[in-house]
Design a protein around this motif. Structure first.
Motif, short mmCIF file in Angstrom:
data_model
loop_
_atom_site.label_atom_id
_atom_site.label_comp_id
_atom_site.label_asym_id
_atom_site.label_seq_id
_atom_site.Cartn_x
_atom_site.Cartn_y
_atom_site.Cartn_z
N ILE A 38 0.93 -1.06 0.07
CA ILE A 38 -0.03 -0.10 -0.02
C ILE A 38 0.86 1.21 0.00
CG2 ILE A 38 -1.67 1.23 1.50
CD1 ILE A 38 -2.79 -1.42 2.28
N GLU A 39 1.93 1.11 0.71
CA GLU A 39 2.86 2.18 0.82
C GLU A 39 3.63 2.49 -0.40
OE1 GLU A 39 6.80 4.13 3.45
OE2 GLU A 39 5.56 2.13 3.98
N GLN A 41 2.37 1.76 -3.48
CA GLN A 41 1.42 2.35 -4.37
C GLN A 41 1.16 3.73 -4.27
OE1 GLN A 41 -1.90 -0.29 -3.26
NE2 GLN A 41 -1.65 -1.14 -5.53
N HIS A 42 0.98 4.31 -2.77
CA HIS A 42 0.98 5.78 -2.66
C HIS A 42 2.45 6.67 -3.07
CE1 HIS A 42 -2.64 5.73 -0.52
NE2 HIS A 42 -2.09 4.63 0.17
N LEU A 43 3.32 5.90 -3.05
CA LEU A 43 4.65 6.48 -3.35
C LEU A 43 4.70 6.77 -4.90
CD1 LEU A 43 7.33 4.90 -0.55
CD2 LEU A 43 6.24 7.29 -0.87
N ARG A 44 4.28 5.52 -5.47
CA ARG A 44 4.26 5.50 -7.02
C ARG A 44 3.50 6.80 -7.57
NH1 ARG A 44 8.21 4.68 -9.61
NH2 ARG A 44 6.81 4.94 -11.60
N ASP A 45 2.20 6.76 -6.99
CA ASP A 45 1.36 7.88 -7.17
C ASP A 45 1.79 9.02 -7.06
OD1 ASP A 45 -0.52 6.13 -7.87
OD2 ASP A 45 -1.74 6.18 -6.04
N TYR A 46 2.79 9.43 -5.92
CA TYR A 46 3.27 10.55 -5.49
C TYR A 46 4.34 11.10 -6.72
CZ TYR A 46 5.69 14.47 -2.64
OH TYR A 46 6.19 15.33 -2.31
#
Length: 65
Positions: A38-39, A41-46
């Motif tokens: 999950i972390e 995925q959030h970092l890739r979005d960022y």
């Protein structure tokens, strides 16, 4: 697997504790992997948002190593 052994004097399985510890460690590892994913995925979005902003303002994105 059960904690019963017909061949043991007290009918307790000598591998039971190993089984329980391994099962607990696998559950913990699964929870950690899920949280890490999950972390990530959030970092890739960022990263994607930052790259889009850099491109929008004409700033060259450095190559990945």
């Amino acid at each position: 697997m059960t904690n019963y052994c017909a061949f043991s004097k007290d009918h307790k399985c000598i591998k039971w504790m190993d089984y329980e510890l391994t099962r607990h460690e696998l559950e913990e590892a699964d929870e950690l992997c899920h949280g890490n994913w999950i972390e990530i995925q959030h970092l890739r979005d960022y990263i994607n948002q930052l790259q889009a902003l850099l491109t929008e303002y004409g700033i060259e994105i450095p190559p990945e190593d």
